[in-house]
Design a protein around this motif. Structure first.
Motif, PDB file in Angstrom:
ATOM      1  N   LEU A 248      33.407  50.533  24.454  1.00 17.30           N
ATOM      2  CA  LEU A 248      32.032  50.069  24.289  1.00 17.30           C
ATOM      3  C   LEU A 248      31.906  48.551  24.290  1.00 17.30           C
ATOM      4  O   LEU A 248      30.792  48.042  24.346  1.00 17.30           O
ATOM      5  CB  LEU A 248      31.451  50.626  22.979  1.00 17.30           C
ATOM      6  N   GLU A 249      33.029  47.832  24.204  1.00 17.38           N
ATOM      7  CA  GLU A 249      32.988  46.372  24.205  1.00 17.38           C
ATOM      8  C   GLU A 249      33.563  45.852  25.510  1.00 17.38           C
ATOM      9  O   GLU A 249      34.647  46.272  25.930  1.00 17.38           O
ATOM     10  CB  GLU A 249      33.788  45.807  23.024  1.00 17.38           C
ATOM     11  N   ALA A 250      32.851  44.896  26.144  1.00 16.86           N
ATOM     12  CA  ALA A 250      33.304  44.353  27.427  1.00 16.86           C
ATOM     13  C   ALA A 250      34.704  43.752  27.310  1.00 16.86           C
ATOM     14  O   ALA A 250      35.496  43.821  28.253  1.00 16.86           O
ATOM     15  CB  ALA A 250      32.303  43.300  27.922  1.00 16.86           C
ATOM     16  N   GLY A 251      35.030  43.193  26.156  1.00 16.64           N
ATOM     17  CA  GLY A 251      36.329  42.569  25.969  1.00 16.64           C
ATOM     18  C   GLY A 251      37.488  43.547  25.986  1.00 16.64           C
ATOM     19  O   GLY A 251      38.651  43.136  26.061  1.00 16.64           O
ATOM     20  N   LEU A 252      37.196  44.854  25.911  1.00 15.28           N
ATOM     21  CA  LEU A 252      38.257  45.859  25.925  1.00 15.28           C
ATOM     22  C   LEU A 252      38.573  46.360  27.332  1.00 15.28           C
ATOM     23  O   LEU A 252      39.452  47.209  27.492  1.00 15.28           O
ATOM     24  CB  LEU A 252      37.879  47.047  25.032  1.00 15.28           C
ATOM     25  N   LEU A 253      37.868  45.850  28.351  1.00 17.07           N
ATOM     26  CA  LEU A 253      38.130  46.321  29.711  1.00 17.07           C
ATOM     27  C   LEU A 253      39.573  46.021  30.120  1.00 17.07           C
ATOM     28  O   LEU A 253      40.293  46.910  30.593  1.00 17.07           O
ATOM     29  CB  LEU A 253      37.154  45.682  30.702  1.00 17.07           C
ATOM     30  N   LEU A 254      40.007  44.773  29.971  1.00 13.71           N
ATOM     31  CA  LEU A 254      41.363  44.414  30.393  1.00 13.71           C
ATOM     32  C   LEU A 254      42.436  45.180  29.616  1.00 13.71           C
ATOM     33  O   LEU A 254      43.369  45.712  30.228  1.00 13.71           O
ATOM     34  CB  LEU A 254      41.575  42.904  30.262  1.00 13.71           C
ATOM     35  N   PRO A 255      42.359  45.270  28.270  1.00  8.98           N
ATOM     36  CA  PRO A 255      43.372  46.072  27.572  1.00  8.98           C
ATOM     37  C   PRO A 255      43.405  47.528  28.021  1.00  8.98           C
ATOM     38  O   PRO A 255      44.486  48.136  28.103  1.00  8.98           O
ATOM     39  CB  PRO A 255      42.946  45.964  26.097  1.00  8.98           C
ATOM     40  N   THR A 256      42.238  48.083  28.350  1.00  8.68           N
ATOM     41  CA  THR A 256      42.196  49.484  28.761  1.00  8.68           C
ATOM     42  C   THR A 256      42.789  49.668  30.150  1.00  8.68           C
ATOM     43  O   THR A 256      43.520  50.632  30.405  1.00  8.68           O
ATOM     44  CB  THR A 256      40.750  50.006  28.725  1.00  8.68           C
ATOM     45  N   ILE A 257      42.501  48.748  31.065  1.00  7.09           N
ATOM     46  CA  ILE A 257      43.120  48.804  32.392  1.00  7.09           C
ATOM     47  C   ILE A 257      44.632  48.651  32.262  1.00  7.09           C
ATOM     48  O   ILE A 257      45.401  49.378  32.907  1.00  7.09           O
ATOM     49  CB  ILE A 257      42.543  47.709  33.310  1.00  7.09           C
ATOM     50  N   ALA A 258      45.056  47.719  31.425  1.00  9.81           N
ATOM     51  CA  ALA A 258      46.499  47.506  31.233  1.00  9.81           C
ATOM     52  C   ALA A 258      47.167  48.782  30.739  1.00  9.81           C
ATOM     53  O   ALA A 258      48.229  49.172  31.236  1.00  9.81           O
ATOM     54  CB  ALA A 258      46.726  46.363  30.240  1.00  9.81           C
ATOM     55  N   TYR A 259      46.558  49.448  29.777  1.00  9.98           N
ATOM     56  CA  TYR A 259      47.109  50.688  29.244  1.00  9.98           C
ATOM     57  C   TYR A 259      47.216  51.735  30.344  1.00  9.98           C
ATOM     58  O   TYR A 259      48.225  52.435  30.470  1.00  9.98           O
ATOM     59  CB  TYR A 259      46.223  51.189  28.106  1.00  9.98           C
ATOM     60  N   ASN A 266      52.159  42.511  24.677  1.00  8.79           N
ATOM     61  CA  ASN A 266      52.838  42.060  23.464  1.00  8.79           C
ATOM     62  C   ASN A 266      52.374  40.675  23.039  1.00  8.79           C
ATOM     63  O   ASN A 266      52.941  40.074  22.136  1.00  8.79           O
ATOM     64  CB  ASN A 266      54.354  42.069  23.653  1.00  8.79           C
ATOM     65  N   GLY A 267      51.337  40.170  23.703  1.00  8.46           N
ATOM     66  CA  GLY A 267      50.780  38.873  23.350  1.00  8.46           C
ATOM     67  C   GLY A 267      51.472  37.699  24.001  1.00  8.46           C
ATOM     68  O   GLY A 267      51.010  36.566  23.888  1.00  8.46           O
ATOM     69  N   GLU A 268      52.594  37.935  24.697  1.00  8.58           N
ATOM     70  CA  GLU A 268      53.396  36.825  25.200  1.00  8.58           C
ATOM     71  C   GLU A 268      52.854  36.214  26.491  1.00  8.58           C
ATOM     72  O   GLU A 268      53.316  35.166  26.919  1.00  8.58           O
ATOM     73  CB  GLU A 268      54.843  37.289  25.397  1.00  8.58           C
ATOM     74  N   ARG A 274      48.941  39.256  33.709  1.00  7.83           N
ATOM     75  CA  ARG A 274      49.925  40.328  33.867  1.00  7.83           C
ATOM     76  C   ARG A 274      49.387  41.441  34.763  1.00  7.83           C
ATOM     77  O   ARG A 274      50.106  41.986  35.602  1.00  7.83           O
ATOM     78  CB  ARG A 274      50.322  40.895  32.498  1.00  7.83           C
ATOM     79  N   ILE A 275      48.111  41.789  34.586  1.00  9.40           N
ATOM     80  CA  ILE A 275      47.525  42.831  35.435  1.00  9.40           C
ATOM     81  C   ILE A 275      47.477  42.365  36.876  1.00  9.40           C
ATOM     82  O   ILE A 275      47.815  43.113  37.806  1.00  9.40           O
ATOM     83  CB  ILE A 275      46.114  43.198  34.930  1.00  9.40           C
ATOM     84  N   SER A 276      47.056  41.128  37.093  1.00 11.36           N
ATOM     85  CA  SER A 276      46.984  40.592  38.459  1.00 11.36           C
ATOM     86  C   SER A 276      48.343  40.610  39.128  1.00 11.36           C
ATOM     87  O   SER A 276      48.485  41.006  40.294  1.00 11.36           O
ATOM     88  CB  SER A 276      46.432  39.160  38.430  1.00 11.36           C
ATOM     89  N   ARG A 277      49.364  40.228  38.382  1.00 10.23           N
ATOM     90  CA  ARG A 277      50.710  40.224  38.955  1.00 10.23           C
ATOM     91  C   ARG A 277      51.218  41.636  39.217  1.00 10.23           C
ATOM     92  O   ARG A 277      51.913  41.886  40.195  1.00 10.23           O
ATOM     93  CB  ARG A 277      51.664  39.498  38.006  1.00 10.23           C
ATOM     94  N   ARG A 814      55.370  46.502  38.693  1.00 11.62           N
ATOM     95  CA  ARG A 814      54.346  47.491  38.340  1.00 11.62           C
ATOM     96  C   ARG A 814      53.754  47.245  36.963  1.00 11.62           C
ATOM     97  O   ARG A 814      52.558  47.498  36.743  1.00 11.62           O
ATOM     98  CB  ARG A 814      54.946  48.898  38.422  1.00 11.62           C
ATOM     99  N   ILE A 815      54.558  46.768  36.016  1.00 12.44           N
ATOM    100  CA  ILE A 815      54.046  46.571  34.658  1.00 12.44           C
ATOM    101  C   ILE A 815      53.768  45.103  34.344  1.00 12.44           C
ATOM    102  O   ILE A 815      53.442  44.753  33.212  1.00 12.44           O
ATOM    103  CB  ILE A 815      55.019  47.149  33.608  1.00 12.44           C
ATOM    104  N   GLY A 816      53.882  44.243  35.357  1.00 13.91           N
ATOM    105  CA  GLY A 816      53.482  42.850  35.187  1.00 13.91           C
ATOM    106  C   GLY A 816      54.393  42.023  34.292  1.00 13.91           C
ATOM    107  O   GLY A 816      53.921  41.127  33.605  1.00 13.91           O
ATOM    108  N   VAL A 817      55.689  42.298  34.289  1.00 21.21           N
ATOM    109  CA  VAL A 817      56.644  41.518  33.484  1.00 21.21           C
ATOM    110  C   VAL A 817      57.381  40.553  34.404  1.00 21.21           C
ATOM    111  O   VAL A 817      58.054  40.978  35.336  1.00 21.21           O
ATOM    112  CB  VAL A 817      57.659  42.441  32.776  1.00 21.21           C
ATOM    113  N   PHE A 818      57.243  39.257  34.149  1.00 19.54           N
ATOM    114  CA  PHE A 818      57.853  38.264  35.023  1.00 19.54           C
ATOM    115  C   PHE A 818      58.563  37.199  34.191  1.00 19.54           C
ATOM    116  O   PHE A 818      58.289  36.018  34.293  1.00 19.54           O
ATOM    117  CB  PHE A 818      56.785  37.610  35.910  1.00 19.54           C
ATOM    118  N   ASP A 819      59.492  37.634  33.328  1.00 17.46           N
ATOM    119  CA  ASP A 819      60.255  36.683  32.538  1.00 17.46           C
ATOM    120  C   ASP A 819      61.703  36.627  33.027  1.00 17.46           C
ATOM    121  O   ASP A 819      62.632  36.492  32.250  1.00 17.46           O
ATOM    122  CB  ASP A 819      60.216  37.069  31.056  1.00 17.46           C
ATOM    123  N   VAL A 820      61.874  36.747  34.342  1.00 15.97           N
ATOM    124  CA  VAL A 820      63.221  36.845  34.913  1.00 15.97           C
ATOM    125  C   VAL A 820      64.072  35.646  34.542  1.00 15.97           C
ATOM    126  O   VAL A 820      65.284  35.758  34.327  1.00 15.97           O
ATOM    127  CB  VAL A 820      63.136  36.989  36.451  1.00 15.97           C
TER     128      VAL A 820
END
Length: 876
Positions: A248-259, A266-268, A274-277, A814-820
């Motif tokens: 119901l909150e616009a700010g939750l769109l990105l967390p929901t897409i990520a899920y 993890n906040g890092e 991360r989603i874009s990548r 796929r999960i947007g982790v780029f800390d290689v």
């Protein structure tokens, strides 16, 4: 003559159907195992408890047997109940009624004693040349037996060539699609043209966002699902389904897409980045269902597809998004009989609305057909409901108690009056809302009251949760039967998830229900009961997050996630702010493991903005969550100072444990600063470890010791780092904390590898990979594959090392982790091999790009370790 045939009672869907016969209570776990095995093969389990309630048991299983393709019998000690006037139990009757030519798989559990009549039945089965007779020991053994035997049976009896070819094309994609796209439990009717048109639009690749626009109940969600199923070849990198109806909150769109994409926050790193990548360079379809509640967030989609132009978004919404790149597709009602003509008695010439009405009517009135006597009424019903699928389904559900003439007559009287009361809605939306109100109006008062109360739930809920909010409500003493009546009336949907019965409301029905509840003036009371139930659930489940029950607790909370969100919203909405803070804090480990920090941050900002009195403890909790992402993404002295304030507030509130966790966070924040005070950070981390150990908080202690080890490694003291990682692993392992054991063990393995301890590193990489699989932790799987890749490269196994490196990279993407950069132990050795044997490396990289996650894990693990997790990986 019509009585000569059993009624047609439809099974859950029309795939290959496997009928499961057993005693219900004695073999409950085995029934769940059999069902899991059947669904693993994407077949349809046909089981007594899934049947419609109005039908007598014998009539039900006769009809189900008539529609089934395979018979599975599971027998243990009990022969089962013999009904009055019957000579045999239902168990034997089902076997007798199974057609002679139906293949039968019979499983006999090893028990100390067995009913005499069951022994006689088993002896008879042994002489049946159409039945395979197999022993088993427990539910897990049975699941593997059933899955393997059904696969063999299908290979023998059906045309395997096409199935094998299709499955081999991309098994990982097929598995992901099966788990991420909801499976319709009823036939989709009248949408062939829409699906074809949408397929053409998606295949063209010129539109980044395609919006299916229409009123509630017109079938947007169903059309989106069917379109996604029909376009898997267009999107070779996968399809994800993201439900937004509980958001119901616009700010939750990105967390929901990520899920929905499997991205852990993890906040890092910034979640949008991360989603874009994760989407960048991949041909994927992301279905966003029920967008109208957060339409103000639509510009986020523009930023995502600008960053990842090969991704496409298929959106369902009642209103147009009005963003650049949007192609609007208006979803219209089903076709209805024209010119006041009656419905066709010939199925081949019926309008799609009539075909839908007949199909759904047969589910509650087997044998129903359009005749010359009722054709005019059926046509009138479909026209009056303007071809709206949900409205037609609600009307058809009344065939249990009314004739078509009775339904048409009541609609004629009620619908114009009801639509007049909601003139502020678009025309078809008025019709849909009026149809719901008409359908609800036919219910007894107690059922109407329950439907209103169910509006407080988000997306799905359990019977236990329903019973919990029923205290003091008119239906509270009869929750089971009242809920069953709403299921029978098509107002509540019932499904099974991981062996648990789950219920849900369609978005427009929930909207109607919560509106009616608010009109009654009792919404806050029911919201409070909802929040109290989930607070109690969290109190019961959260302790398991720190110990041996961690994986089970994470899974249970994941099933309840939408209602955990709703509970927090109810607590904040009703100004129970201290309760909201305690609720969020008790789930800290869950937010960490599953990655929901951005979402919790929004709740805590809302809590702080309420300008209501809150305790020091709650204020400290809120600021801790708000500052967590800032600590990683925008480190500053202000963040360090803010965490210092959290320490003070927790200390003054008497919570030394939480104060120590905030101290560890402040030390970590210091490490992120450009001008690192490593000595101060080390001192604070050590102090935090001592306090956390004294408080018995083994989870936070282990995580903080990991931070000490990382800091020592960065400072070049590898001996101290190894000592810290050893301690962190020991503390986490002793408490049963799989997540921290995996994290600490993987870093320790990397350090051992750098030190030249190749064999020790390999053992630990394998152990942490197995732990990550148990937790369904994609990021940990990627790290584990990279670790085994490093070992393979060090041993000059060029092909295997290259394949694993690419497979791990694909998971990272796929999960947007780029800390290689921080975890490159495998890269130098692989580059040496590339120079020595470029062909083997190139061949391995090509092979790795074709591996599913399960195949990559199988390549990484020894045979005995793979056998341990093979089933879990194939379900992933």
């Amino acid at each position: 003559m019509t009585g000569a045939h059993p009624p047609v009672i439809r099974t859950p869907d029309q795939r290959i159907r496997v009928f499961v016969s057993s005693t219900l209570r004695e073999l409950q776990d085995e029934r769940r195992a059999a069902r899991a095995a059947i669904e693993r093969l994407r077949l349809a389990p046909v089981m007594f408890e899934l049947g419609a309630r109005p039908h007598p048991p014998r009539e039900l299983y006769r009809s189900y047997l008539a529609q089934s393709d395979v018979f599975v019998g599971i027998y243990a000690a009990s022969y089962g109940w013999v009904a009055p006037d019957e000579a045999v139990s239902g168990l034997e009757d089902e076997y007798n009624l199974a057609p002679r030519d139906m293949p039968k798989l019979i499983y006999i559990k090893a028990v100390d004693a067995r009913d005499e009549r069951l022994e006689e039945l088993i002896a008879r089965i042994r002489t049946d040349d159409t039945a395979a007779y197999l022993p088993f020991h427990d539910a897990d053994h049975l699941e593997e037996q059933v899955a393997g035997d059904l696969a063999t049976l299908l290979a023998e009896r059906f045309d395997e060539s096409k199935v094998t070819q299709d499955a081999a094309a991309d098994p990982a994609e097929a598995a992901a699609l099966a788990t991420r796209l909801p499976t319709p439990y009823t036939t989709t009717i009248g949408r062939e043209g829409d699906i074809a048109a949408l397929r053409d639009l998606l295949a063209a690749g010129t539109h980044r966002v395609i919006s299916l626009i229409g009123p509630g109940g017109i079938g947007k969600s169903r059309l989106a699902i069917e379109t996604a199923l029909a376009t898997t070849d267009i999107f070779p990198d996968g399809t994800s389904f993201v439900p937004l109806e509980g958001v119901l909150e616009a700010g939750l769109l990105l967390p929901t897409i990520a899920y929905g994409l499997g991205i852990r926050d993890n906040g890092e790193a910034a979640l949008e980045e991360r989603i874009s990548r994760a989407l960048e360079g991949r041909r994927v379809l992301v279905v966003l269902d029920n967008f109208e509640q957060i339409v103000d967030a639509a510009p986020v989609l523009v930023r995502l597809y600008d960053a990842a132009p090969t991704a496409t978004f298929l959106v369902t919404s009642r209103i147009v998004l009005r963003i650049r790149g949007e192609q609007v597709y208006e979803v219209r009602g089903l076709t209805t009989p024209v010119d006041n003509l009656p419905a066709s008695v010939d199925p081949a010439t019926r309008s799609s609305a009539v075909a839908l009405f007949v199909d759904r009517a047969r589910a509650v009135k087997p044998g129903f057909e359009v005749t010359t006597d009722n054709a005019g009424d059926v046509a009138d019903i479909c026209r009056r409901l303007e071809g709206l699928p949900l409205a037609i389904e609600l009307a058809a559900a009344k065939m249990r108690v009314l004739t078509p003439h009775g339904i048409a007559e009541r609609l004629q009287r009620s619908l114009p009056l009801l639509t007049a009361a909601v003139r502020d809605l678009p025309e078809r939306h008025r019709t849909m809302r009026a149809t719901i109100e008409w359908s609800v109006g036919l219910l007894p008062e107690v059922q109407r009251c329950m439907l209103q109360d169910l509006g407080v739930f988000a997306t799905r809920f359990t019977l236990e949760a329903v019973e919990a909010i029923g205290a003091g409500r008119p239906w509270g003493g009869d929750a089971v039967d009242t809920l069953a009546a709403l299921v029978d009336g098509s107002l509540v949907a019932q499904t099974d998830i991981e062996g648990r019965e789950i219920y849900s409301l369609l978005a427009i029905v929930r909207e109607y229900a919560i509106g009616a509840l608010e009109d009654s003036g009792e919404a806050d009371q029911v919201r409070a009961a909802h929040a109290d139930y989930y607070v109690g659930l969290v109190d019961a489940v959260a302790p398991g997050l720190q110990g041996l029950g961690q994986a089970e607790a994470v899974g249970r909370l994941g099933l309840e996630l939408s209602n955990l969100r709703a509970a927090v919203r109810h607590l904040i909405y009703t100004n129970r702010l201290d309760d909201a803070g305690a609720f969020a804090w008790s789930l800290l480990i869950y937010w960490w493991i599953s990655g929901f920090f951005a979402e919790v941050r929004l709740w805590m900002l809302e809590l702080l903005e309420k300008q209501q009195p809150i305790s020091q403890h709650t204020r400290a909790i809120a600021w801790f969550f708000v500052l967590w992402g800032e600590m990683w993404q925008r480190p500053s002295e202000q963040v360090v100072a803010g965490l210092g304030e959290c320490i003070r507030l927790f200390t003054e509130a008497g919570d030394e444990n939480a104060a120590a966790m905030a101290l560890a966070a402040r030390a970590t924040a210091r490490v992120q600063l450009a001008d690192i005070d490593a000595g101060k950070a080390d001192e604070e981390l050590r102090e935090a470890v001592e306090k956390l150990h004294a408080a018995g908080n083994s989870w936070a202690e282990a995580i903080t010791v990991v931070s000490l080890g990382r800091l020592a490694w960065v400072r070049g003291d590898t001996a101290a780092a190894l000592e810290h990682f050893d301690r962190a692993t020991a503390v986490a392992s002793a408490s049963g904390d799989l997540f921290t054991t995996s994290v600490a063990g993987n870093i320790r393995a990397r350090l051992n590898f750098v030190r030249g301890e190749i064999d020790a590193a390999e053992r630990e990489f394998i152990e942490t990979l197995l732990l990550s699989i148990r937790l369904h932790y994609d990021e940990g799987v990627a790290y584990g594959l990279e670790g085994v890749c490093a070992v393979a490269a060090a041993r000059a196994d060029a092909w295997r090392a290259a394949a694993l490196a690419v497979a791990a990279g694909m998971i990272r993407h796929r999960i947007g982790v780029f800390d290689v950069e921080a975890f490159t132990v495998h890269v130098p050795h692989l580059e040496i091999l590339r120079a020595r044997d470029p062909q083997a490396v190139a061949d391995g990289e090509r092979a790795g790009a074709q591996l599913s996650m399960a195949e990559a894990v199988e390549l990484a693990l020894p045979a005995d370790a793979w056998a341990e997790v093979a089933t879990r990986m194939h379900r992933w």
